[in-house]
Design an enzyme around this catalytic site. Structure first.
Site, mmCIF file in Angstrom:
data_model
loop_
_atom_site.group_PDB
_atom_site.id
_atom_site.type_symbol
_atom_site.label_atom_id
_atom_site.label_comp_id
_atom_site.label_asym_id
_atom_site.label_seq_id
_atom_site.Cartn_x
_atom_site.Cartn_y
_atom_site.Cartn_z
ATOM 1 N N LYS A 281 0.849 -1.190 0.000
ATOM 2 C CA LYS A 281 0.000 0.000 0.000
ATOM 3 C C LYS A 281 0.889 1.245 0.000
ATOM 4 O O LYS A 281 1.865 1.310 0.737
ATOM 5 C CB LYS A 281 -0.898 -0.015 1.248
ATOM 6 N N GLU A 366 -20.339 -5.487 8.256
ATOM 7 C CA GLU A 366 -21.307 -4.711 9.039
ATOM 8 C C GLU A 366 -22.458 -5.575 9.544
ATOM 9 O O GLU A 366 -22.920 -5.398 10.677
ATOM 10 C CB GLU A 366 -21.853 -3.544 8.202
ATOM 11 N N ARG A 394 -26.009 -1.906 4.933
ATOM 12 C CA ARG A 394 -25.784 -3.348 4.795
ATOM 13 C C ARG A 394 -26.507 -4.166 5.865
ATOM 14 O O ARG A 394 -26.823 -5.322 5.666
ATOM 15 C CB ARG A 394 -24.283 -3.632 4.950
HETATM 16 C C1 LIG Z 1 -19.236 -2.142 3.189
HETATM 17 C C2 LIG Z 1 -18.053 -1.253 3.392
HETATM 18 N N1 LIG Z 1 -17.540 -1.081 4.622
HETATM 19 C C3 LIG Z 1 -16.477 -0.276 4.824
HETATM 20 C C4 LIG Z 1 -15.900 0.365 3.777
HETATM 21 C C5 LIG Z 1 -14.745 1.351 4.019
HETATM 22 N N2 LIG Z 1 -13.537 0.885 3.356
HETATM 23 C C6 LIG Z 1 -13.126 1.408 2.197
HETATM 24 S S1 LIG Z 1 -11.755 0.702 1.633
HETATM 25 C C7 LIG Z 1 -11.645 -0.294 2.967
HETATM 26 C C8 LIG Z 1 -10.511 -1.251 3.086
HETATM 27 C C9 LIG Z 1 -10.425 -2.140 1.897
HETATM 28 O O1 LIG Z 1 -9.315 -2.969 2.038
HETATM 29 P P1 LIG Z 1 -8.838 -3.841 0.821
HETATM 30 O O2 LIG Z 1 -10.021 -4.474 0.177
HETATM 31 O O3 LIG Z 1 -7.774 -4.731 1.294
HETATM 32 O O4 LIG Z 1 -8.289 -2.785 -0.202
HETATM 33 P P2 LIG Z 1 -6.956 -1.878 -0.082
HETATM 34 O O5 LIG Z 1 -7.421 -0.522 0.334
HETATM 35 O O6 LIG Z 1 -6.077 -2.497 0.933
HETATM 36 O O7 LIG Z 1 -6.394 -1.872 -1.437
HETATM 37 C C10 LIG Z 1 -12.692 -0.069 3.846
HETATM 38 C C11 LIG Z 1 -12.894 -0.753 5.134
HETATM 39 C C12 LIG Z 1 -16.460 0.172 2.498
HETATM 40 N N3 LIG Z 1 -15.976 0.779 1.411
HETATM 41 N N4 LIG Z 1 -17.516 -0.645 2.342
#
Ligand SMILES: Cc1ncc(C[n+]2csc(CCOP(=O)(O)OP(=O)(O)O)c2C)c(N)n1
Length: 620
Positions: A281, A366, A394
C-alpha cells in the site's frame, strides 16, 4: 516524450514495449500524486495497484472485456488508461470524474462500486450473462484482502463452484484493510505469503527426489500425477482450491511481466481462477508507505512533507464521540466498542489502545458486527457499534431481526450521517433516518452540537433498548452551547419560543435554523426554533402546542425526503387535524453526486439563505 502522452484511449498501453513498463509506472505514480495532492482522494490503495492495473490492461481488451473493481477506491490508474487523463485533473470535484468506477462515466467502468466486497458477485453475474449470450469476453474481478473478509465476497466465492466458464479473480493482497487486516482470512493469507511460491517449491521437491536414484524418480512421478496431494503437502491450507478455484500465486504485484504471465495462464482455465498478488500500500511514495492509514483517503496535501494543506479546525464529531466513550468505558467496563474495519474513521482506535479488551474489529462485515453486538447485549454487555451511515445500510435486517425485535440494548453510533461531499453518491449518509425510523422500538437521535453528542451518548448507554445516534462528518458544531436541557426520552428542545413560524430542525440543521431565525428577525418576525432530538416518533404534543400561535411549520433536515421527520410530521398534522401548514425542507430522493458539502448544500437549497427564501416565498 512522456510515455503517458501516448496513452489516450483504452488499449493504447499495448503499443508500448514491456521494457517501458517500469518507467510508465513511475510516470503514473507521479500523475496520481499530482492530482491527489491537489484534490484529495485515495492515495495508498491507488499507488499500490499501479502495476496490477497496467498488467490487466495489457492482457485485456477494453471495453469488451470487463474489469470489476471492489470498493473501487484503487481504480484511478484504470481511469487514466481509459481516456480520462485530462478529466482526472478535476477528480472528485463537482462535474469532474468520480473517485470510484461509474458506469455512466465510461464504457470501461463495467460496474459501479464504493461499498466493499461486491466484485465477485457482480463478476459471477457477468459470467452467467456471457454463458446465456454465448459471447467470449473475459471477466476479471479485482478484490483486496480487506474486502475478502466481507460476507458477500465469501458468499460469492462459495458460488463460484457453480461456474462452468472462466472467471479471473485477482486478489490484491497488501496485508491491510484501511488499518491492519483482521481475522482468520488475514492469517491464512499471511501463511501463504510467508510460504515459498508453490511452483518453485514443487520444482525443488521434484529435483530433490530425482536426485535420489531409483526411488526418487518413482516418487516424483507419483507426486506429479497427483497434483492435489503435492499441493496439500506444501501449500499452507487449500482453501481456494477446496472451494473449486484454481489458485495461482503468490505473485509479485509490482512486477508487470510476472503478473501478465499469471493473468494469461489464469484466463485460459475453464473455471474460476484466483491469482494472488502481493502489493504494498502506498508503493513509491514514502509518506504513504509509512502511514498507509493516513493516506487511505486524504484531503489535499504537500507531496514533499505529506502534511495536509489545510490545517484542521476544531474537533470532529468523531473525535468528540471517541473522547466521551473513553470516559464512559473508564467508568463502566461492560461497554464494548465494535467496529467493522474502521477503527480510525470511527474514532475507536484510541479505545483499542486504552481498553483492548473492550474493543472489537470484526473486519469489513457490518451485518456480522450488528448481530455480534446483539449477542453481546443478550449476554449482558453494552455494545457501542460505530458504523458510517452508508455502510449501516448493509445491516438493515440485522438491526430489525437481531436487535430491535428482541429489544436488545445496542447503541449505534452512526457517523457520516448526512452529506459527505467528495466521496459522492455511494457514500452519502442520507438514507439512514428513513430506514431506521421505521423500525419499531428503535430510539433514533441526532445532536445539534458537540456537547449534545456527549449527553446523548451518556443517555444511550444508560437506556434499555436499542438506541441510534446519527451525526455528520467533519468539524463538530460548538455553537448553541448555552442550550443544554438534560436529554430525556423523546423530549425535544425548544430553543426559541416565538410565533407564527416554527422551524423544527434535526442535528446540524439546528445551527442553520438559527441563522434563518436571525434573518427573519431582521424582517421583524420572531420565529420559533425547535431542536428535534428524537427522530423516531413525531412529537404530537409539540405540534398541538405550536398550532396555538403558529401557522407555518418548517422542517429542516439533511436527509432524503421520504421518511424524513417533516414528511412524517405532515402526515400526523393531516391525520390529527392540527392547524399547521407544513413546509418540508430536505434533500430530494436522489443519489447525490460528488462535490464539496458546501456545494451540495448550495445545490439542494439547504443553506440559511435558501431556506429563508423558501419561507419568504411561502408566507408571501
Ligand atoms: C461495506 C463497506 N464497509 C467499509 C468500507 C470502508 N472501506 C473502504 S476501503 C476499505 C478497506 C479495503 O481494504 P482492501 O479491500 O484490502 O483494499 P486496499 O485498500 O487495501 O487496497 C474499507 C474498510 C467500504 N468501502 N464498504
Amino acid at each position: 516524450m512522456a510515455l503517458l502522452d501516448s496513452i489516450n484511449e483504452p488499449n493504447d498501453i499495448k503499443e508500448l514495449s514491456e521494457e517501458a513498463m517500469p518507467e510508465l509506472c513511475r510516470e503514473i505514480r507521479r500523475f496520481l500524486l499530482g492530482i491527489t495532492s491537489r484534490n484529495g482522494g485515495h492515495v495508498a490503495s491507488n499507488l499500490g495497484a499501479v502495476e496490477l492495473t497496467v498488467a490487466l490492461h495489457r492482457v485485456l481488451d477494453l471495453p469488451k472485456d470487463k474489469i470489476i473493481w471492489d470498493v473501487g477506491h484503487q481504480a484511478y490508474t484504470h481511469k487514466l488508461l481509459t481516456g480520462r487523463k485530462e478529466a482526472l485533473l478535476s477528480l472528485r470535484q463537482k462535474e469532474g470524474p468520480s473517485g470510484f468506477p461509474l458506469r455512466s462515466e465510461s464504457e470501461c467502468d463495467a460496474f459501479g462500486c464504493g461499498h466493499s466486497s461486491t466484485s465477485i458477485s457482480a463478476a459471477l453475474g457477468f459470467a452467467k450473462a456471457r454463458e446465456l449470450k454465448g459471447t467470449d469476453e473475459k471477466i476479471v474481478a479485482v478484490i483486496g484482502d480487506g474486502a475478502l473478509t466481507g460476507g458477500m465476497a465469501l458468499e460469492a466465492l462459495n458460488n463460484t463452484a457453480e461456474l462452468s466458464s472462466n472467471l479471473l479473480i485477482v486478489l490484491n493482497d497488501n496485508e491491510r484493510s484501511i488499518s491492519e487486516n483482521v481475522g482468520g482470512m488475514a492469517n491464512y493469507l499471511g501463511n501463504i505469503r510467508t510460504s515459498k511460491n508453490y511452483t518453485n517449491l514443487k520444482k525443488d521437491v521434484e529435483n530433490a527426489l530425482n536426485s535420489v536414484p531409483f526411488v526418487g524418480e518413482k516418487i516424483a512421478n507419483k507426486i506429479r500425477a497427483s497434483k492435489d496431494s503435492i499441493k496439500r503437502l506444501f501449500v499452507p491450507g487449500m482453501f481456494f482450491e477446496d472451494m473449486g478455484l484454481t489458485y495461482i500465486g503468490p505473485i509479485d504485484g509490482h512486477n508487470v511481466r510476472e503478473m501478465e504471465t499469471a493473468f494469461k495462464s489464469g484466463l485460459r482455465v475453464n473455471g474460476p481462477v484466483l491469482v494472488h498478488v502481493i502489493t504494498k500500500k502506498g508503493k513509491g511514495y514514502r509518506a504513504a508507505e509509512d502511514h498507509p492509514a493516513k493516506f487511505h483517503g486524504v484531503d489535499p496535501f504537500y507531496i514533499k512533507s505529506g502534511d495536509l494543506k489545510e490545517e484542521k479546525q476544531g474537533e470532529s464529531y468523531t473525535e468528540v464521540f471517541s473522547k466521551e466513550l473513553h470516559k464512559l468505558i473508564d467508568e463502566n467496563r461492560k461497554i464494548v466498542a465494535v467496529t467493522a474495519a474502521m477503527p480510525y474513521g470511527t474514532g475507536l482506535y484510541d479505545i483499542k489502545k486504552s481498553f483492548p479488551e473492550n474493543f472489537v474489529d470484526v473486519g469489513i462485515a457490518e451485518e456480522h458486527a450488528v448481530t455480534y453486538a446483539a449477542g453481546l447485549a443478550a449476554a449482558g454487555f453494552t455494545p457501542v457499534v460505530a458504523i458510517y451511515s452508508t455502510f449501516l445500510q448493509r445491516a438493515f435486517d440485522q438491526i430489525i431481526h437481531d436487535v430491535a425485535l428482541q429489544g436488545l440494548h445496542v447503541v449505534f453510533m452512526v457517523d457520516r450521517a448526512g452529506l459527505v461531499g467528495k466521496d459522492g453518491a455511494t457514500h452519502q449518509g442520507t438514507f439512514d433516518e428513513a430506514f431506521l425510523t421505521l423500525i419499531p422500538g428503535l430510539t433514533v437521535m441526532s445532536p445539534k452540537n458537540a456537547t449534545e453528542l456527549c449527553d446523548m451518548l451518556r443517555f444511550a448507554v444508560n437506556e434499555k433498548g436499542p438506541v441510534v445516534i446519527r451525526y455528520p462528518k467533519g468539524q463538530a458544531f460548538t455553537g448553541l452551547s448555552g442550550y443544554r436541557e438534560p436529554v430525556a426520552s423523546h423530549k425535544n428542545e425548544i430553543i426559541i419560543n416565538g410565533e407564527k413560524i416554527a422551524i423544527l430542525a434535526t442535528g446540524v440543521m439546528t445551527g442553520v435554523a438559527m441563522d434563518v431565525w436571525r434573518k427573519l428577525a431582521e424582517d421583524g418576525l420572531n420565529a420559533s426554533v425547535v431542536n428535534i432530538r428524537f427522530l423516531d416518533s413525531i412529537d404530537k404534543d409539540l405540534l398541538r402546542d405550536l398550532s396555538k400561535n403558529h401557522t407555518l411549520l418548517v422542517t429542516l433536515e439533511e436527509v432524503v425526503r421520504t421518511g424524513s421527520y417533516g414528511e412524517r410530521a405532515a402526515a400526523v398534522i393531516a391525520e390529527e387535524g392540527i392547524y399547521l401548514n407544513p413546509l418540508i425542507i430536505t434533500l430530494p430522493n436522489e443519489f447525490i453526486r460528488h462535490a464539496s458539502v458546501d456545494e451540495q448544500r448550495e445545490e439542494y437549497g439547504l443553506t440559511a439563505d435558501a431556506v429563508y427564501e423558501k419561507i419568504k416565498d411561502r408566507i408571501g
